[in-house]
Design an enzyme around this catalytic site. Sequence first.
Site, mmCIF file in Angstrom:
data_model
loop_
_atom_site.group_PDB
_atom_site.id
_atom_site.type_symbol
_atom_site.label_atom_id
_atom_site.label_comp_id
_atom_site.label_asym_id
_atom_site.label_seq_id
_atom_site.Cartn_x
_atom_site.Cartn_y
_atom_site.Cartn_z
ATOM 1 N N LYS A 139 52.994 7.649 -60.464
ATOM 2 C CA LYS A 139 54.170 6.957 -61.012
ATOM 3 C C LYS A 139 55.397 7.860 -60.915
ATOM 4 C CE LYS A 139 51.453 4.111 -64.158
ATOM 5 N NZ LYS A 139 50.894 3.909 -65.496
ATOM 6 N N GLN A 180 50.433 6.218 -71.280
ATOM 7 C CA GLN A 180 49.353 5.966 -70.334
ATOM 8 C C GLN A 180 48.062 5.672 -71.109
ATOM 9 O OE1 GLN A 180 49.596 5.842 -66.912
ATOM 10 N NE2 GLN A 180 47.447 5.201 -66.910
ATOM 11 N N ASP A 213 56.003 -1.397 -69.932
ATOM 12 C CA ASP A 213 54.648 -1.951 -69.763
ATOM 13 C C ASP A 213 54.542 -3.369 -70.331
ATOM 14 O OD1 ASP A 213 53.010 -0.414 -68.220
ATOM 15 O OD2 ASP A 213 52.076 0.694 -69.866
#
Length: 295
Positions: A54, A98, A121
């Site tokens: 990422k 994460q 997200d």
Amino acid sequence: MTAKIIDGKVMAKQIREEAKAEAAELTSKYGMPPGLEVILIGDDPASAIYVRNKGRASEKVGIRSQTHPLPATVTTEEVLDLIDKLNADETVHGFLVQLPVPDQVDEKALQHRISPAKDVDGLHPFNVGLLSQGEDSLISATPSGIIEMLKREDIPIKGQNVTIVGRSNIVGKPLYMLCIREHATPTICHTRTRDLSAETRRADILVAAVGVPQLIKADMVKPGAVVVDVGTSRVDDPTVERGWSWSGDVAFDEVKEVASFITPVPGGVGPLTIAMLLKNCVKAARRLMSGEVQA
Ligand code: NAP
């Protein structure tokens, strides 16, 4: 019939180019690049790889990126303190934790604390609520990548029966809501579904987001269906030097003989997920920099 294999890498490259152009425009207009940061808890090697990917992808499109590694022993309060700092930092336009997080950390508390304006997200209940009402919001990257992929392949969604196997908050459920928004007729399946094959065989578009290698066999797929494989499991593979390979949820070799379109693993949905995350960051940055929303 042999299915057309959808190349997620090519499509992801196009999306990254678009994100790059938007990031450059924002940087020149507001004098600061979009910033995407990741909180990485513990030392899970797979998570470390995802986070590194990422970060690299961000930098390549002109998004400033930073990772905040925290020890596996961290407390929920300590992570919440960091989230508060990132919420208040005007150079950070999007950030995420994460997953998975260690057992002692309250994952929901973290997701609820991230400012909805920076929630790239799409897991904050506010963004999930907007999505369920069909309104503009930050949407989880994998399901929005799947819709983008279908559209860019000119695969009709409106009116189609879409069967989604898997009801996670990050893939299955938001994809279900997106399908409704796109005027499809979605069905969602899980471990208590009575007759999985009956549900999958009704699908014009079948999405597997399960994490069970090769679960979907050819006899579970309607001839001519579009098959999207989200699953990414590591399986032992003595034929390759490293001893393991990625496996999807779909028995690719047999299903490609029945389907009209199919995504491979790797190289299908995965690359699109990262590309759509970058798009989410640019979108969050645009809204924050322009003053349309506040953190
Ligand atoms: P998850 O939280 O791991 O949940 C799995 C879902 O599958 C659950 O809803 C579960 O049902 C259902 N399920 C499990 N076994 C089943 C079976 N035999 N029949 C029917 N349903 C079954 O889901 P996730 O986080 O979405 O991950 C799913 C897979 O996608 C994993 O392999 C993950 O690594 C991969 N993934 C890939 C990407 C990407 O970018 N390519 C992104 C996200 C996830 P219950 O709810 O009843 O337990």
